[in-house]
Design a protein around this motif. Structure first.
Motif, mmCIF file in Angstrom:
data_model
loop_
_atom_site.group_PDB
_atom_site.id
_atom_site.type_symbol
_atom_site.label_atom_id
_atom_site.label_comp_id
_atom_site.label_asym_id
_atom_site.label_seq_id
_atom_site.Cartn_x
_atom_site.Cartn_y
_atom_site.Cartn_z
ATOM 1 N N GLY A 1 -14.354 -27.924 10.042
ATOM 2 C CA GLY A 1 -15.488 -28.714 10.496
ATOM 3 C C GLY A 1 -16.335 -28.082 11.575
ATOM 4 N N LYS B 1 -10.924 -32.372 11.518
ATOM 5 C CA LYS B 1 -11.017 -31.157 10.707
ATOM 6 C C LYS B 1 -10.705 -29.949 11.596
ATOM 7 C CE LYS B 1 -14.460 -32.564 7.295
ATOM 8 N NZ LYS B 1 -15.773 -32.215 6.713
ATOM 9 N N ILE C 1 -22.491 -26.530 9.279
ATOM 10 C CA ILE C 1 -21.244 -26.714 10.027
ATOM 11 C C ILE C 1 -21.596 -26.738 11.512
ATOM 12 C CG2 ILE C 1 -20.749 -24.219 10.204
ATOM 13 C CD1 ILE C 1 -17.741 -24.942 9.819
#
Length: 301
Positions: free
Chosen positions: A48, A4, A74
């Motif tokens: 991410g 990510k 996160i």
């Protein structure tokens, strides 16, 4: 690509024209900072991790403000930008007070980012569509020789309370970035948008794309930035106000034919705080977005 993307937030600026620490000032209905909206939009766009670039003196205050909200939402990392970061002892400028600029700030994150990443200013609101566009690019299209920036039409990124500086973009037939010139003292004058900096009066056409410092990079760019930084330092040893900017990196990569930059069209809504009088405008704009359902009543509940 399975990683990510990461969001890198430049939050080390002093905010001299604003007159306060706008990176941690509250503007939302629950005292949310502008950068919290960026993080919220990044999370729902598939990012991410978030990395904060801060000065040592605001590190603990920033952690206290943001970590309770972001914990479990996160992954978070913190990086310090100082006048000593990536500066060899023999090239230190003893009397320097001014930070080295945005590209130097990015370089400071070299050791904590190993995946494609976006770069933003802490005090600019970029909008959900911009994060969706750049998140998609970083997840599927970015390559070592293909980066991106989100373009904003010049007429949408002016301030009613004074002049602004903007990176005005030149594009090719594919809509890619060819080069960027930093124009200062830009304001609307009647029906026209005019820059009165750099010793000339220049009219800028409505719709011209400009950079609001929302970039997307393949992580291999760190090696290129470090190489440019190694050339920048000795060349500017006697200039205590010299700065190493992201647009310089982009222009150099394009000129050397090492990389292309897509200009993504996600830049629909932007607002930021350059002057103290911008504050009520931003508060009102955020409230309207909440009222319209763009954001929940409380971002983190």
């Amino acid at each position: 690509m399975t990683n990510k993307p990461t969001l890198l937030i430049l939050a080390a600026g002093i905010g001299s024209r604003y007159g306060g620490n706008k990176q941690i000032d509250g503007f939302g209905p629950n005292e949310e900072t502008i950068l919290e909206y960026s993080i919220f939009d990044a999370i729902r766009s598939g990012f991410g991790k978030v990395v904060f670039i801060v000065r040592q003196e605001i590190l603990e205050v920033a952690k206290e403000k943001f970590m309770p909200k972001l914990q479990g939402k996160i992954e978070v990392d913190w990086v310090i930008q100082s006048l000593d970061s990536f500066v060899p002892a023999e090239l230190k400028q003893a009397d320097r007070k001014k930070p080295f600029g945005t590209a130097h700030a990015v370089l400071c994150a070299k050791d904590v980012i190993k995946e494609p990443f976006a770069v933003i200013n802490a005090d600019d609101f970029y909008g959900r569509e911009a994060f969706a566009a750049l998140g998609g690019f970083l997840s599927s299209e970015v390559k070592p020789d293909l980066h991106a920036m989100v373009g904003y039409a010049i007429q949408n990124v002016l301030s009613e309370n004074g002049t602004v500086s903007r990176g005005v973009c030149e594009t090719n037939a594919k809509g890619q970035l060819v080069g960027m010139v930093e124009r200062t003292s830009i304001a609307r004058e009647g029906e026209k948008i005019v820059s009165r900096g750099e010793g000339e009066v220049l009219e800028i056409a409505e719709g011209t794309p400009v950079s609001m410092n929302f970039w997307g990079f393949h992580h291999s760019v760190f090696a290129e930035i470090e190489q440019m930084w190694s050339a920048f330092l000795p060349a500017n040893l006697d200039n205590l106000k010299s700065e190493f900017y992201i647009p310089t990196v982009a222009n150099n990569l394009i000129k050397a034919d090492k990389a292309a930059f897509e200009i993504l069209e996600g830049g629909k809504v932007w607002f930021g705080v350059t002057y103290t009088d911008d504050r009520p405008v931003v508060i009102e704009a955020l409230q309207k977005l909440h009222d319209a359902g763009e954001y929940p009543a409380d971002l983190w509940k």
